[in-house]
Design an enzyme around this catalytic site. Structure first.
Site, mmCIF file in Angstrom:
data_model
loop_
_atom_site.group_PDB
_atom_site.id
_atom_site.type_symbol
_atom_site.label_atom_id
_atom_site.label_comp_id
_atom_site.label_asym_id
_atom_site.label_seq_id
_atom_site.Cartn_x
_atom_site.Cartn_y
_atom_site.Cartn_z
ATOM 1 N N HIS A 81 -82.584 6.799 -11.283
ATOM 2 C CA HIS A 81 -82.550 8.110 -10.616
ATOM 3 C C HIS A 81 -82.633 9.263 -11.627
ATOM 4 O O HIS A 81 -83.398 10.203 -11.449
ATOM 5 C CB HIS A 81 -81.269 8.271 -9.794
ATOM 6 C CG HIS A 81 -81.036 7.159 -8.809
ATOM 7 N ND1 HIS A 81 -82.070 6.494 -8.183
ATOM 8 C CD2 HIS A 81 -79.901 6.602 -8.326
ATOM 9 C CE1 HIS A 81 -81.554 5.577 -7.364
ATOM 10 N NE2 HIS A 81 -80.253 5.616 -7.437
ATOM 11 N N ASP A 98 -87.317 4.037 -5.631
ATOM 12 C CA ASP A 98 -86.169 4.733 -6.184
ATOM 13 C C ASP A 98 -85.873 5.796 -5.140
ATOM 14 O O ASP A 98 -86.648 6.753 -4.995
ATOM 15 C CB ASP A 98 -86.516 5.387 -7.521
ATOM 16 C CG ASP A 98 -85.306 6.075 -8.124
ATOM 17 O OD1 ASP A 98 -84.597 6.761 -7.376
ATOM 18 O OD2 ASP A 98 -85.066 5.929 -9.333
ATOM 19 N N HIS A 99 -84.788 5.631 -4.396
ATOM 20 C CA HIS A 99 -84.627 6.494 -3.226
ATOM 21 C C HIS A 99 -84.471 7.972 -3.601
ATOM 22 O O HIS A 99 -84.672 8.845 -2.779
ATOM 23 C CB HIS A 99 -83.489 6.013 -2.309
ATOM 24 C CG HIS A 99 -82.126 6.404 -2.787
ATOM 25 N ND1 HIS A 99 -81.446 5.702 -3.742
ATOM 26 C CD2 HIS A 99 -81.309 7.426 -2.438
ATOM 27 C CE1 HIS A 99 -80.276 6.281 -3.960
ATOM 28 N NE2 HIS A 99 -80.166 7.326 -3.184
HETATM 29 C C1 BG6 Z 1 -77.566 4.087 -5.669
HETATM 30 C C2 BG6 Z 1 -76.472 3.554 -6.553
HETATM 31 O O1 BG6 Z 1 -78.826 3.744 -6.178
HETATM 32 O O2 BG6 Z 1 -77.459 5.494 -5.595
HETATM 33 C C3 BG6 Z 1 -75.107 3.969 -6.030
HETATM 34 O O3 BG6 Z 1 -76.560 2.147 -6.619
HETATM 35 C C4 BG6 Z 1 -75.048 5.458 -5.852
HETATM 36 O O4 BG6 Z 1 -74.076 3.540 -6.902
HETATM 37 C C5 BG6 Z 1 -76.242 5.949 -5.036
HETATM 38 O O5 BG6 Z 1 -73.841 5.761 -5.180
HETATM 39 C C6 BG6 Z 1 -76.302 7.457 -5.002
HETATM 40 O O6 BG6 Z 1 -77.273 7.854 -4.091
HETATM 41 P P1 BG6 Z 1 -77.105 9.191 -3.249
HETATM 42 O O7 BG6 Z 1 -78.342 9.265 -2.423
HETATM 43 O O8 BG6 Z 1 -75.847 9.050 -2.448
HETATM 44 O O9 BG6 Z 1 -77.009 10.273 -4.265
#
Ligand code: BG6
Length: 497
Positions: free
Chosen positions: A248, A185-186
């Site tokens: 997230h 989960d980044h």
């Molecule tokens: C991703 C989603 O996991 O996270 C995207 O699939 C979203 O829809 C993105 O835009 C948001 O990540 P960050 O790092 O730009 O907040």
């Protein structure tokens, strides 16, 4: 930078879905950064596998181009890797493709000191997860080679509901052991998300007030100003609930709500996160109707630029009911948080891109000042800004200078970019390094996926039955006004950053 002492001397990163968008936008640039910071094993290779016919040299060229686009300064460091970048053409349901992959990996062990240390990265659409895992297993690549390791990285979405997530977990476990599995989960790779742990558990001043005695409610905002961009087809099946809330947002909530872990060991931290999520009240179908609002962006303007509505986006049905916004109220039924609402809202095409958590404090027990003196004072708040402009803000009342006695809300700000000169690594850079060193703290364990789905499933069910209609909001606003209705009566608005 000194290389992480836990890095193996040699390793191979195998990217399944090597020509895809995620690999080019995130993985290869992250590798470039790791190389530039000297954070890769001294013998390191990359092997791509995908359907497109391509030579090793062409693939190496593509990888370099993707790195150069994002980090031109890293190119010198990655040039040395070029000769060890390999490519295997094949479909994931073709056992021979995996046999060819196995022999490329054996050759890298032999010729480039990869030592049997392998990270398989599933950078594919979820529909191909099972074929890819089955293919790896069929070629014996799921087994740790002698002296090395076989690890698998799985991208979200992990299942599209509770039942499919359980099926996928069971399937993965028939081929890999949990210790080999790294579910990404980044958000957990983001510095400021991790900083919730530092803030709470490395300081004496915050934790004593981090509970129901002092906190009135918590607001979590995950706002994006972009729309679905070129991902309309994918997003139609996902919606904000599956795309952001189940993963997230739940991760941020678990870090905010968890008890102090016994150590920073991967399982100790994840045990506490799971415990916190287990305490989140499961909504009944009646609660869901009251506590959850869904929305979908219509046309509007973001930063003064006119933008189309969701239904006009490429790959989206003109009658789509998919939500691009969710707001919900959650209760955490445990000793620390009983009675403290956690409000969450997440959406696309909102007024600005910002992810932040606001802890709103209770009013003082007794106010020895006339009400006229504190007219313009809000209750104290602590705001953790996760992105952009990462930082922390404390809001409290201070006396307005002068002979009278008036109190006004003021803010005390800490900005990361001013407090530190060190550069924060990108989320993917940090997480790739963690997989290489075998640290699973920032990855989602099987039971975490499960419990996060248990929380979201009643909402998925209600949506499936048409129980939560999606309300249109104009792009560039903060979502449907109905989202205000889920807030408690004693404060009536979201904190709009
Ligand atoms: C991703 C989603 O996991 O996270 C995207 O699939 C979203 O829809 C993105 O835009 C948001 O990540 P960050 O790092 O730009 O907040």
């Amino acid at each position: 930078m000194t290389p992480d002492a836990r890095l193996p001397p040699g390793a191979v990163l195998i990217v399944l879905g090597a020509t895809g968008d995620l690999a080019h936008r995130k993985l290869y640039p992250a590798l470039g950064c790791l190389a530039a910071r000297d954070q890769l094993p001294s013998s390191f290779s990359v092997v791509g596998i995908a359907r497109t016919e391509m030579s090793d040299a062409d693939f190496a060229h593509e990888v370099m181009e993707s790195i150069a686009k994002v980090h031109p300064d890293a190119i010198a460091a990655v040039n040395a890797l070029s000769p060890t970048i390999k490519y295997v053409t094949g479909e994931f349901d073709d056992a021979n493709a995996f046999k060819r992959l196995a022999s490329v990996l054996d050759a890298l062990d032999h010729d480039h000191g990869a030592n049997g240390s392998r990270v398989f990265y599933l950078s594919t659409i979820p529909q191909l997860f099972e074929a890819a895992i089955g293919g790896l297993s069929g070629a014996g690549l799921n087994v740790d080679p002698e002296g090395g390791f076989s690890r698998i990285v799985i991208e979200k979405p992990f299942g599209h509901d509770l039942a499919s997530a359980r099926e996928l977990n069971d399937f993965v476990h028939t081929h890999f052991e949990e210790r080999q599995i790294f579910r990404i989960d980044h958000y957990l790779g983001k510095e400021t998300v991790q900083n919730v742990l530092a803030l709470r558990f490395a300081n004496a001043i915050f934790e004593p007030v981090w509970n129901r005695q002092y906190i009135d409610h918590v607001q979590i905002t995950v706002a994006e100003s972009i729309g679905v961009e070129h991902r309309g087809t994918f997003y139609e099946q996902a919606g904000a609930l599956r795309d952001i809330v189940q993963n997230h947002a739940m991760q941020v909530i678990s870090l905010m709500a968890m008890e102090p872990p016994a150590s920073f060991d991967a399982n100790a931290v994840r045990d506490e996160k799971v415990k916190a999520l287990r305490s989140v009240e499961r909504m009944s179908q009646i609660d869901v109707g009251i506590a959850v609002v869904r929305g979908q962006y219509g046309s509007g303007a973001v930063d003064g630029v006119p933008v189309p509505g969701y239904r006009e986006e490429e790959g989206v049905s003109p009658t789509s009911e998919t939500e691009t916004f969710v707001a919900m109220r959650m209760m955490i039924d445990n000793w620390r948080w009983a009675g403290v609402p956690f409000y969450l809202r997440a959406g696309k095409r909102l007024a600005k891109r910002v992810t932040e958590v606001t802890m709103r404090f209770k009013p003082v027990p007794h106010l020895p000042l006339p009400t006229s003196a504190v007219d313009s004072v809000e209750p104290n708040a602590m705001i953790l800004r996760i992105q952009p402009d990462e930082g922390i803000r404390l809001e409290f009342g201070a006396k307005v200078p002068g002979t009278g006695f008036m109190v006004r809300t003021v803010g005390l700000d800490f900005a990361y970019r001013e407090g530190f000169t060190e550069q924060a690594p990108e989320a993917y850079e940090r997480l790739l390094l963690d997989v290489l060193v075998g640290d699973a703290t920032l990855f989602i364990r099987e039971d975490e996926v499960d419990v996060a789905w248990q929380i979201v499933q009643p909402i998925v069910d209600a949506v499936g039955r048409g129980g939560i209609p999606s309300r249109t909001y104009a792009s560039g606003t903060w979502g449907p006004t109905a989202a205000d209705a889920i807030l408690d009566a004693h404060f009536d608005s979201w904190r709009n950053p």
